[in-house]
Each structure stands twice: as structure tokens, then as C-alpha cells.
Design a protein around this motif. Structure first.
Motif, PDB file in Angstrom:
ATOM      1  N   GLY A  23       0.793  -1.229   0.000  1.00  0.00           N
ATOM      2  CA  GLY A  23       0.000   0.000   0.000  1.00  0.00           C
ATOM      3  C   GLY A  23       0.820   1.271   0.000  1.00  0.00           C
ATOM      4  O   GLY A  23       0.291   2.357   0.267  1.00  0.00           O
ATOM      5  N   THR A  24       2.118   1.166  -0.310  1.00  0.00           N
ATOM      6  CA  THR A  24       2.963   2.360  -0.351  1.00  0.00           C
ATOM      7  C   THR A  24       2.449   3.366  -1.366  1.00  0.00           C
ATOM      8  O   THR A  24       2.464   4.575  -1.130  1.00  0.00           O
ATOM      9  N   ASP A  25       1.985   2.851  -2.523  1.00  0.00           N
ATOM     10  CA  ASP A  25       1.480   3.745  -3.568  1.00  0.00           C
ATOM     11  C   ASP A  25       0.275   4.544  -3.074  1.00  0.00           C
ATOM     12  O   ASP A  25       0.195   5.760  -3.248  1.00  0.00           O
ATOM     13  N   ARG A  26      -0.655   3.855  -2.413  1.00  0.00           N
ATOM     14  CA  ARG A  26      -1.832   4.544  -1.884  1.00  0.00           C
ATOM     15  C   ARG A  26      -1.443   5.547  -0.793  1.00  0.00           C
ATOM     16  O   ARG A  26      -1.992   6.645  -0.709  1.00  0.00           O
ATOM     17  N   ALA A  27      -0.498   5.153   0.060  1.00  0.00           N
ATOM     18  CA  ALA A  27      -0.082   6.032   1.154  1.00  0.00           C
ATOM     19  C   ALA A  27       0.556   7.312   0.628  1.00  0.00           C
ATOM     20  O   ALA A  27       0.294   8.406   1.143  1.00  0.00           O
ATOM     21  N   LEU A  28       1.394   7.195  -0.392  1.00  0.00           N
ATOM     22  CA  LEU A  28       2.034   8.377  -0.966  1.00  0.00           C
ATOM     23  C   LEU A  28       1.003   9.320  -1.581  1.00  0.00           C
ATOM     24  O   LEU A  28       1.051  10.536  -1.382  1.00  0.00           O
ATOM     25  N   VAL A  29       0.061   8.752  -2.336  1.00  0.00           N
ATOM     26  CA  VAL A  29      -0.990   9.571  -2.946  1.00  0.00           C
ATOM     27  C   VAL A  29      -1.852  10.215  -1.865  1.00  0.00           C
ATOM     28  O   VAL A  29      -2.212  11.400  -1.946  1.00  0.00           O
ATOM     29  N   ALA A  30      -2.171   9.452  -0.818  1.00  0.00           N
ATOM     30  CA  ALA A  30      -2.970   9.992   0.288  1.00  0.00           C
ATOM     31  C   ALA A  30      -2.268  11.181   0.935  1.00  0.00           C
ATOM     32  O   ALA A  30      -2.899  12.204   1.251  1.00  0.00           O
ATOM     33  N   GLY A  31      -0.963  11.062   1.142  1.00  0.00           N
ATOM     34  CA  GLY A  31      -0.205  12.170   1.717  1.00  0.00           C
ATOM     35  C   GLY A  31      -0.232  13.399   0.837  1.00  0.00           C
ATOM     36  O   GLY A  31      -0.351  14.528   1.322  1.00  0.00           O
ATOM     37  N   LEU A  32      -0.131  13.192  -0.472  1.00  0.00           N
ATOM     38  CA  LEU A  32      -0.200  14.317  -1.400  1.00  0.00           C
ATOM     39  C   LEU A  32      -1.558  15.005  -1.339  1.00  0.00           C
ATOM     40  O   LEU A  32      -1.671  16.208  -1.594  1.00  0.00           O
TER      41      LEU A  32
END
Length: 202
Positions: A33-42
Motif C-alpha cells: 500500500g505504499t502507492d496509496r499512502a504516498l498519494v494519500a499524503g499528497l
């Protein structure tokens, strides 16, 4: 937290991002879920935001377009992401801790564990003396301070980690000092608050 830090350092609501994953992030990040986490942070979400699993759908609603791919780096932490066109390189150190390693081509080192001022200035103005004097007058204690530059007499980057919160009008005052080109304030407690900023690109 890496995505949120990038959003803050951009100083605006991102509309486009290119995310490059390295090492373990590239190998197992999609499954974790790193991809989702990065997008969520953005998007300004915190790590405990219940919308995080739906970050891709939330990005579409918010008008954020992004690409995620793999990058080859030298001498980087195995959990590293590069976010363009702000061009921030940051690593996950575990336990929710991060380290910003590079900012717009300049090697830096700060974690976001403190309230942090990121100041771009002209090297020949000796702006650091003026900034530290003003912070002292504001009764703001400096926990850590470092400077980086591409070359002598060019632009440099000041990273000042402080113990207290600093008011918006105080940040604006520092931003008006001679030689200061730009200033971004990262509030470790309110890193998802970028209200009032204009839209931009990462």
C-alpha cells in the motif's frame, strides 16, 4: 508522511505528481500500500485517515493526476521515493519516521520531527545571520540548523528545525528579509493544512 511532506514543501495543492519508487518500495511497495499512502499524503491525509485505502478514488475526485514507477538510484536508503517536479527524495526509516534526503537537487537531511523552516536564499547575502536574529527576537528556539548550496555565491537552502510553533505573520516577515527567495513552514502537528495556497504541480 512522505507525500504529506512533499505537499507542504511544494507550498500549494498539487495537481500532478510523478512518483518513483526505489528498493523495497519498488519491490513490495504496491502490495504493502505504499502507492496509496504516498498519494494519500499528497492529498493531505494523515496516516490514520479512514479514506486512505481509497486514496486513488479520492485523487480522481480532487483532480490529482499521478504516475508511479520504479527508479534506479545510487547510495539511497532501500525504502526511498522520489517525487517530481518539486523533486523531493525521501526515505521511510520505519516506525512512521521519514528522512528527506534531497530537495531540488540539493542534498539535505531533515525528518519533520520538528517544526521546520525551509528557506531558499542568495548565498552572498548572509541571510542566515538575519534569520537567526529574527527568530531570537520572536523567542523561537532553534533545535537544529543546516545549510546547503550548489555553489558559492549562488542559491542556498537553509533548513531550520525549531521547538515552538511560528505564526504565519512571523513566517511572512522572515520571507521579506533581503536575500530570501522563498520560505516554507512545515508544522509537524498540522502538516495537512495547506488552505489558502494556490494550485501547483509536483
Amino acid at each position: 508522511r512522505i507525500g504529506s511532506m512533499a505537499r507542504t514543501l511544494l507550498g500549494s495543492k498539487p495537481t500532478k505528481a510523478a512518483i518513483h519508487l526505489y528498493g523495497s518500495f519498488a519491490d513490495t511497495g504496491l502490495g504493502h500500500g505504499t502507492d496509496r499512502a504516498l498519494v494519500a499524503g499528497l492529498l493531505g491525509m494523515k496516516p490514520d485517515d479512514p479514506r486512505l485505502p481509497d486514496a486513488f478514488a479520492e485523487a480522481e475526485k480532487a483532480g490529482l493526476t499521478y504516475t508511479i514507477d520504479e527508479i534506479k538510484l545510487r547510495d539511497a536508503h532501500p525504502n526511498t521515493a522520489v517525487i517530481e517536479h518539486l523533486e523531493m527524495q525521501a526515505s521511510s526509516l520505519g516506525g512512521g519516521r521519514i528522512m528527506v534526503d534531497k530537495l531540488d537537487g540539493i542534498k539535505v537531511s531533515f525528518t519533520g520531527e520538528y517544526n521546520t523552516l525551509v528557506i531558499r536564499n542568495l548565498d552572498y547575502y548572509s541571510s542566515e545571520a538575519a534569520v537567526t536574529t529574527i527568530l531570537s527576537q520572536f523567542r523561537i528556539n532553534i533545535a537544529n540548523m543546516s545549510m546547503w548550496r550548489h555553489k558559492r555565491g549562488g542559491e542556498s537552502l537553509m533548513i531550520i528545525e525549531i521547538d515552538q510553533h511560528i505564526k504565519p505573520e512571523q513566517v511572512n516577515f522572515i520571507g521579506q528579509l533581503p536575500g530570501v527567495l522563498s520560505i516554507i513552514y512545515y508544522d509537524r502537528e498540522e502538516d495537512d493544512d495547506v488552505s489558502g495556497f494556490d494550485e501547483g504541480n509536483l
